[in-house]
Design a protein around this motif. Structure first.
Motif, PDB file in Angstrom:
ATOM      1  N   LEU A  35      35.718  42.040  52.200  1.00  0.00           N
ATOM      2  CA  LEU A  35      37.016  42.193  51.532  1.00  0.00           C
ATOM      3  C   LEU A  35      37.322  43.642  51.175  1.00  0.00           C
ATOM      4  O   LEU A  35      38.427  44.133  51.433  1.00  0.00           O
ATOM      5  CB  LEU A  35      37.076  41.324  50.281  1.00  0.00           C
ATOM      6  CG  LEU A  35      37.272  39.837  50.533  1.00  0.00           C
ATOM      7  CD1 LEU A  35      37.152  39.059  49.232  1.00  0.00           C
ATOM      8  CD2 LEU A  35      38.602  39.573  51.190  1.00  0.00           C
ATOM      9  N   THR A  36      36.361  44.342  50.583  1.00  0.00           N
ATOM     10  CA  THR A  36      36.631  45.730  50.192  1.00  0.00           C
ATOM     11  C   THR A  36      36.756  46.648  51.403  1.00  0.00           C
ATOM     12  O   THR A  36      37.514  47.616  51.359  1.00  0.00           O
ATOM     13  CB  THR A  36      35.548  46.269  49.244  1.00  0.00           C
ATOM     14  OG1 THR A  36      34.262  46.169  49.870  1.00  0.00           O
ATOM     15  CG2 THR A  36      35.555  45.533  47.924  1.00  0.00           C
ATOM     16  N   PHE A  37      36.042  46.341  52.472  1.00  0.00           N
ATOM     17  CA  PHE A  37      36.130  47.159  53.686  1.00  0.00           C
ATOM     18  C   PHE A  37      37.564  47.166  54.213  1.00  0.00           C
ATOM     19  O   PHE A  37      38.146  48.224  54.454  1.00  0.00           O
ATOM     20  CB  PHE A  37      35.160  46.623  54.749  1.00  0.00           C
ATOM     21  CG  PHE A  37      35.077  47.460  55.983  1.00  0.00           C
ATOM     22  CD1 PHE A  37      34.346  48.641  55.981  1.00  0.00           C
ATOM     23  CD2 PHE A  37      35.719  47.073  57.144  1.00  0.00           C
ATOM     24  CE1 PHE A  37      34.257  49.418  57.132  1.00  0.00           C
ATOM     25  CE2 PHE A  37      35.638  47.838  58.287  1.00  0.00           C
ATOM     26  CZ  PHE A  37      34.903  49.014  58.285  1.00  0.00           C
ATOM     27  N   PHE A  38      38.136  45.976  54.350  1.00  0.00           N
ATOM     28  CA  PHE A  38      39.491  45.885  54.893  1.00  0.00           C
ATOM     29  C   PHE A  38      40.565  46.247  53.870  1.00  0.00           C
ATOM     30  O   PHE A  38      41.560  46.897  54.206  1.00  0.00           O
ATOM     31  CB  PHE A  38      39.742  44.492  55.480  1.00  0.00           C
ATOM     32  CG  PHE A  38      38.958  44.269  56.747  1.00  0.00           C
ATOM     33  CD1 PHE A  38      39.299  44.925  57.914  1.00  0.00           C
ATOM     34  CD2 PHE A  38      37.877  43.423  56.760  1.00  0.00           C
ATOM     35  CE1 PHE A  38      38.578  44.748  59.082  1.00  0.00           C
ATOM     36  CE2 PHE A  38      37.144  43.226  57.922  1.00  0.00           C
ATOM     37  CZ  PHE A  38      37.496  43.886  59.084  1.00  0.00           C
ATOM     38  N   MET A  39      40.388  45.836  52.638  1.00  0.00           N
ATOM     39  CA  MET A  39      41.392  46.153  51.618  1.00  0.00           C
ATOM     40  C   MET A  39      41.455  47.655  51.336  1.00  0.00           C
ATOM     41  O   MET A  39      42.538  48.203  51.139  1.00  0.00           O
ATOM     42  CB  MET A  39      41.119  45.389  50.329  1.00  0.00           C
ATOM     43  CG  MET A  39      41.367  43.900  50.434  1.00  0.00           C
ATOM     44  SD  MET A  39      43.057  43.485  50.893  1.00  0.00           S
ATOM     45  CE  MET A  39      43.944  44.081  49.479  1.00  0.00           C
ATOM     46  N   PRO A  67      30.595  48.145  45.210  1.00  0.00           N
ATOM     47  CA  PRO A  67      29.693  47.710  44.126  1.00  0.00           C
ATOM     48  C   PRO A  67      30.418  46.933  43.027  1.00  0.00           C
ATOM     49  O   PRO A  67      29.908  45.915  42.546  1.00  0.00           O
ATOM     50  CB  PRO A  67      29.120  49.013  43.576  1.00  0.00           C
ATOM     51  CG  PRO A  67      29.319  50.021  44.646  1.00  0.00           C
ATOM     52  CD  PRO A  67      30.548  49.600  45.386  1.00  0.00           C
ATOM     53  N   ALA A  68      31.599  47.385  42.657  1.00  0.00           N
ATOM     54  CA  ALA A  68      32.356  46.680  41.613  1.00  0.00           C
ATOM     55  C   ALA A  68      32.725  45.279  42.083  1.00  0.00           C
ATOM     56  O   ALA A  68      32.567  44.300  41.349  1.00  0.00           O
ATOM     57  CB  ALA A  68      33.608  47.472  41.245  1.00  0.00           C
ATOM     58  N   ALA A  69      33.197  45.166  43.305  1.00  0.00           N
ATOM     59  CA  ALA A  69      33.579  43.861  43.843  1.00  0.00           C
ATOM     60  C   ALA A  69      32.364  42.949  43.987  1.00  0.00           C
ATOM     61  O   ALA A  69      32.466  41.738  43.782  1.00  0.00           O
ATOM     62  CB  ALA A  69      34.277  44.034  45.190  1.00  0.00           C
ATOM     63  N   GLY A  70      31.220  43.514  44.335  1.00  0.00           N
ATOM     64  CA  GLY A  70      30.005  42.714  44.454  1.00  0.00           C
ATOM     65  C   GLY A  70      29.596  42.097  43.130  1.00  0.00           C
ATOM     66  O   GLY A  70      29.275  40.903  43.048  1.00  0.00           O
ATOM     67  N   ILE A  72      31.560  41.621  40.479  1.00  0.00           N
ATOM     68  CA  ILE A  72      32.594  40.665  40.084  1.00  0.00           C
ATOM     69  C   ILE A  72      32.453  39.361  40.861  1.00  0.00           C
ATOM     70  O   ILE A  72      32.538  38.269  40.292  1.00  0.00           O
ATOM     71  CB  ILE A  72      33.997  41.278  40.273  1.00  0.00           C
ATOM     72  CG1 ILE A  72      34.195  42.418  39.278  1.00  0.00           C
ATOM     73  CG2 ILE A  72      35.093  40.224  40.127  1.00  0.00           C
ATOM     74  CD1 ILE A  72      35.383  43.306  39.589  1.00  0.00           C
ATOM     75  N   SER A  73      32.207  39.467  42.153  1.00  0.00           N
ATOM     76  CA  SER A  73      32.033  38.278  42.984  1.00  0.00           C
ATOM     77  C   SER A  73      30.825  37.460  42.544  1.00  0.00           C
ATOM     78  O   SER A  73      30.876  36.231  42.492  1.00  0.00           O
ATOM     79  CB  SER A  73      31.887  38.699  44.449  1.00  0.00           C
ATOM     80  OG  SER A  73      31.697  37.590  45.274  1.00  0.00           O
ATOM     81  N   PHE A  74      29.730  38.137  42.223  1.00  0.00           N
ATOM     82  CA  PHE A  74      28.516  37.438  41.793  1.00  0.00           C
ATOM     83  C   PHE A  74      28.747  36.717  40.465  1.00  0.00           C
ATOM     84  O   PHE A  74      28.336  35.568  40.292  1.00  0.00           O
ATOM     85  CB  PHE A  74      27.359  38.430  41.662  1.00  0.00           C
ATOM     86  CG  PHE A  74      26.070  37.779  41.279  1.00  0.00           C
ATOM     87  CD1 PHE A  74      25.339  37.064  42.209  1.00  0.00           C
ATOM     88  CD2 PHE A  74      25.586  37.875  39.990  1.00  0.00           C
ATOM     89  CE1 PHE A  74      24.144  36.447  41.862  1.00  0.00           C
ATOM     90  CE2 PHE A  74      24.400  37.274  39.626  1.00  0.00           C
ATOM     91  CZ  PHE A  74      23.670  36.556  40.569  1.00  0.00           C
ATOM     92  N   ILE A  75      29.421  37.381  39.543  1.00  0.00           N
ATOM     93  CA  ILE A  75      29.631  36.803  38.214  1.00  0.00           C
ATOM     94  C   ILE A  75      30.681  35.690  38.253  1.00  0.00           C
ATOM     95  O   ILE A  75      30.495  34.627  37.660  1.00  0.00           O
ATOM     96  CB  ILE A  75      30.041  37.902  37.209  1.00  0.00           C
ATOM     97  CG1 ILE A  75      28.845  38.836  36.967  1.00  0.00           C
ATOM     98  CG2 ILE A  75      30.533  37.298  35.904  1.00  0.00           C
ATOM     99  CD1 ILE A  75      29.195  40.080  36.183  1.00  0.00           C
ATOM    100  N   CYS A  76      31.782  35.919  38.934  1.00  0.00           N
ATOM    101  CA  CYS A  76      32.903  34.967  38.920  1.00  0.00           C
ATOM    102  C   CYS A  76      32.837  33.911  40.021  1.00  0.00           C
ATOM    103  O   CYS A  76      33.591  32.942  39.981  1.00  0.00           O
ATOM    104  CB  CYS A  76      34.220  35.722  39.048  1.00  0.00           C
ATOM    105  SG  CYS A  76      34.524  36.840  37.677  1.00  0.00           S
TER     106      CYS A  76
END
Length: 91
Positions: A35-39, A67-70, A72-76
């Protein structure tokens, strides 16, 4: 109307102990990476256009976002899976 068969959730429930945490961790890394790669590419292009150093700005933005998205993804992730399951059950 036929309900969707959500085998993914059944498979996740069958995982035991440490495997559940490994699955969550790997899923969060891979999903956030894609997601972060393309966004970041899309937003870099929107903000800067096709400039000469596009790839430099893109990769710099991606390295900050991943790292931030990772995390957030892990927690949420589990809560989002539950929400998606509830919504799908009502459709």
């Amino acid at each position: 109307m036929e309900k969707y068969n959500l085998h993914f959730f059944d498979n996740v429930r069958k995982l035991q102990g440490n495997t559940i945490m490994k699955h969550r961790f790997i899923f969060a890394i891979l999903m956030s990476l894609v997601l972060t790669f393309f966004m970041s590419a899309w937003l870099t292009y929107i903000n800067l256009g096709a400039i000469d150093d596009f790839s430099h700005y893109w990769i710099a933005a991606w390295l900050l976002a991943w790292p931030a998205a990772g995390v957030i993804s892990f927690i949420c992730g589990p809560q989002i899976h539950q929400l998606a399951h509830k919504i799908a059950g009502k459709l």
